[in-house]
Write a protein that holds these residues in place. Structure first.
Motif, PDB file in Angstrom:
ATOM      1  N   PRO A   1       0.821  -1.210   0.000  1.00  0.00           N
ATOM      2  CA  PRO A   1       0.000   0.000   0.000  1.00  0.00           C
ATOM      3  C   PRO A   1       0.854   1.259   0.000  1.00  0.00           C
ATOM      4  O   PRO A   1       1.999   1.253   0.477  1.00  0.00           O
ATOM      5  CB  PRO A   1      -0.807  -0.120   1.298  1.00  0.00           C
ATOM      6  CG  PRO A   1       0.046  -0.971   2.190  1.00  0.00           C
ATOM      7  CD  PRO A   1       0.737  -1.950   1.282  1.00  0.00           C
TER       8      PRO A   1
ATOM      9  N   GLN B   1      -2.201   9.256  -1.767  1.00  0.00           N
ATOM     10  CA  GLN B   1      -2.716   8.275  -2.707  1.00  0.00           C
ATOM     11  C   GLN B   1      -3.459   8.956  -3.851  1.00  0.00           C
ATOM     12  O   GLN B   1      -3.798  10.132  -3.792  1.00  0.00           O
ATOM     13  CB  GLN B   1      -3.654   7.296  -2.002  1.00  0.00           C
ATOM     14  CG  GLN B   1      -4.879   7.955  -1.369  1.00  0.00           C
ATOM     15  CD  GLN B   1      -5.737   6.949  -0.609  1.00  0.00           C
ATOM     16  OE1 GLN B   1      -5.422   5.772  -0.517  1.00  0.00           O
ATOM     17  NE2 GLN B   1      -6.846   7.414  -0.075  1.00  0.00           N
TER      18      GLN B   1
ATOM     19  N   GLY C   1      -3.257   2.197  -5.718  1.00  0.00           N
ATOM     20  CA  GLY C   1      -3.870   1.206  -4.842  1.00  0.00           C
ATOM     21  C   GLY C   1      -2.815   0.293  -4.244  1.00  0.00           C
ATOM     22  O   GLY C   1      -2.944  -0.187  -3.121  1.00  0.00           O
TER      23      GLY C   1
END
Length: 608
Positions: free
Chosen positions: A114, A119, A124
């Motif tokens: 991760p 992000q 992902g």
């Protein structure tokens, strides 16, 4: 004599490269990207396994042995390849993916995990590569598969997969290597590299004197603040080196420009940073522009490079962040690209996906019929409209028609975006900025519906669906008449029913109705002047597109006589105040158009 490859893979739609295909160690292609509906003769069925057709003759003409290699990413990974070789003897040899191939689980090398520093849609998972676990030379001719390598699992495609297989209408992507334009060492011992322009692709770190177990942190972003790389959108990760010579290379693509590198301990003395760069096919001979205005030239190149380098298989809002195809991107980026490239299947492929995945703004859904018209103007064929006429009809929002007024009741439709705000807010603030007036029957959405139905009617005629053409035309005529009756103040259209908006006729109503060709010719000059006088002040780049289209005319409506010599458009394109492309270049060091002048990503094709 010739060699053709047909290839696809299962992939998450926002990650693009379910496979990377290598011949003799060289990256040939990656994909497959998003699925599509073929649309030929009205075929509207979405196929999720589009395969790419490649001419690989030049890579296999040399006598002797060659190596075919696939790097496949999915959970679980799945790819299919056929290679057709036509020999001088006229014999055809077919090589396929089956259990004679050798396979190895790359997770031990790629170390997917991760994100740890922000992000975005592409992060992902990240690749925390450990070069110590790589099967060295696995793409080369002399590689011998040993421990951990087993025959590939060959599975017959299911009935659904066979149905989803489809020759992709869009062209193969172009992929090639680029070097960092510059690299400097900071006082802290870290390094900052600049590729010179924003790019889509993956990093390649080549090291000649690696030390086993040493780590390097890399962060790739769109901007710099002092010596810090910013706007990374989560692309920040560590790699681990092995002893000696090595190349660490990303499988996934990202979009960025600047790279910060920090080695744990003393940095290697002999290393270079490069990248594989990928974008949709671009023919540089299709378009050229040069003028005596240096700013106009710079804005042209900003937009041109964006359309080239920020386009993958499908238009999206930005591959840096969301990677979501919106109808607005089809209206803006695809229109722009069709002005500078002869190839039209990129837009059609994108539309065939986007229409089946509608987004949330009301006005952008209302653009659906306009996407069909764009394709019709580019191809001369009404296939897209024939395939998706129901969606185009429904998304005009004609279902909100009131019997009492003959107009659409727009206040019950959902979230409106009359313009995408210059500061990137995902709410419409045209009322706040004095550009529009809120009401229950807004002019812009009513005009969108009336003109969309008219465009759809013309496409139905071309498709031979005359009953639908007649019905849609009558709805358009009736709605246009009701708009004129309730919203025309004698010289221009009000922002809604004139009595509901105190006869206000602000820039958005004038701009959109001029773009749609709804203003009577005798009133064009005054409406045009209302729009031109406002300029691009407090408009986002969606509004800027409509502004320029309204002032100059476009193929979305019959052309009107332009009251000036083009000066208003050139002023809008070449000005250097806050709301301008010039200021993106000068203030933000942008090499692609931004999302909203000085907000959002540095790689938004709709800004072009």
């Amino acid at each position: 004599v010739s060699a053709s490859a047909f290839i696809t893979a299962v992939v998450d739609e926002k990650l693009l490269n379910g496979y990377k295909f290598f011949i003799d160690g060289a990256l040939v292609d990656l994909g497959p990207g998003r699925g599509e509906a073929p649309v030929w003769d009205g075929d509207r069925t979405l196929r999720s396994l589009p395969y790419t057709t490649l001419d690989v003759s030049s890579r296999l003409l040399a006598p002797g042995k060659h190596v075919l290699a696939l790097e496949v990413m999915h959970k679980p990974p799945a790819a299919i390849l056929q290679l057709h070789l036509r020999l001088k003897s006229r014999e055809q040899v077919v090589i396929v993916t089956d259990n004679t191939w050798q396979a190895w689980n790359g997770d031990a090398h790629r170390q997917p995990g991760p994100p740890k520093h922000g992000q975005s849609a592409g992060t992902g998972f990240l690749e925390y590569i450990d070069a110590r676990a790589e099967p060295i030379g696995w793409k080369s001719l002399d590689f011998q598969a040993k421990d951990g390598w087993d025959p590939a699992t060959a599975t017959t495609p299911s009935a659904q997969q066979r149905q989803d297989l489809h020759p992709k209408m869009a062209r193969p992507l172009q992929v090639y290597d680029v070097s960092a334009a510059s690299m400097r060492r900071l006082e802290s011992g870290s390094f900052v590299a600049d590729f010179g322009r924003e790019l889509q692709g993956g990093l390649m770190l080549t090291i000649k004197d690696g030390k086993a177990g040493q780590t390097v942190r890399l962060a790739c972003g769109e901007a710099m603040s002092g010596d810090s790389v910013t706007s990374t959108w989560g692309w920040d990760f560590n790699w681990t080196l092995r002893e000696g010579t090595q190349i660490l290379e990303q499988h996934k693509y990202m979009e960025c420009r600047f790279v910060a590198m920090t080695f744990a301990g003393q940095a290697p003395k002999n290393f270079t940073l490069s990248a594989w760069k990928v974008h949709y096919e671009w023919d540089k001979t299709d378009t050229h522009f040069n003028s005596s205005n240096a700013t106009l030239n710079a804005v042209w190149e900003l937009a041109r490079y964006t359309l080239q380098a920020a386009s993958l298989d499908t238009y999206t809002d930005s591959n840096t962040r969301e990677r979501q195809p919106y109808e607005c991107d089809g209206g803006l980026a695809a229109t722009a690209r069709l002005l500078v490239q002869r190839e039209y299947m990129w837009a059609r492929h994108s539309h065939a996906w986007t229409i089946q995945h509608p987004t949330w703004p009301v006005e952008w859904q209302q653009l659906t019929a306009f996407l069909g018209w764009q394709d019709y103007m580019a191809t001369g064929q009404p296939d897209l409209a024939k395939a998706f006429w129901q969606e185009m009809y429904d998304r005009t929002k004609i279902g909100f028609l009131e019997n009492t007024t003959g107009l659409l009741k727009t206040s019950t439709m959902g979230n409106h975006i009359v313009d995408w705000m210059p500061h990137g807010a995902e709410t419409d603030e045209t009322v706040k900025f004095g550009e529009f007036t809120a009401s229950d029957h807004t002019s812009v959405s009513n005009a969108f519906c009336a003109h969309g139905l008219d465009l759809l009617s013309q496409m139905m005629t071309a498709a031979g669906l005359h009953e639908k053409s007649t019905a849609f035309k009558q709805l358009s005529v009736n709605l246009t008449r009701a708009i004129k009756t309730n919203m025309w103040n004698g010289t221009a259209y009000c922002d809604g029913i004139c009595s509901e908006v105190n006869n206000k006729s602000l820039v958005m109503s004038n701009m959109f109705t001029l773009w749609f060709g709804m203003v009577p010719q005798e009133n064009v000059a005054s409406v045009w002047q209302t729009v031109a006088s406002w300029g691009l002040h407090n408009m986002g780049q969606y509004g800027a597109f409509v502004y320029l289209s309204a002032l100059s005319g476009s193929y979305y409506a019959p052309l009107h006589a332009v009251p000036d010599d083009g000066s208003a458009v050139i002023t809008a394109l070449a000005k250097c105040d806050h709301d301008s492309w010039c200021s993106e270049i000068m203030q933000d060091n942008a090499t692609m158009t931004r999302e909203s002048w000085h907000d959002g990503t540095y790689s938004h094709p709709c800004g072009s």
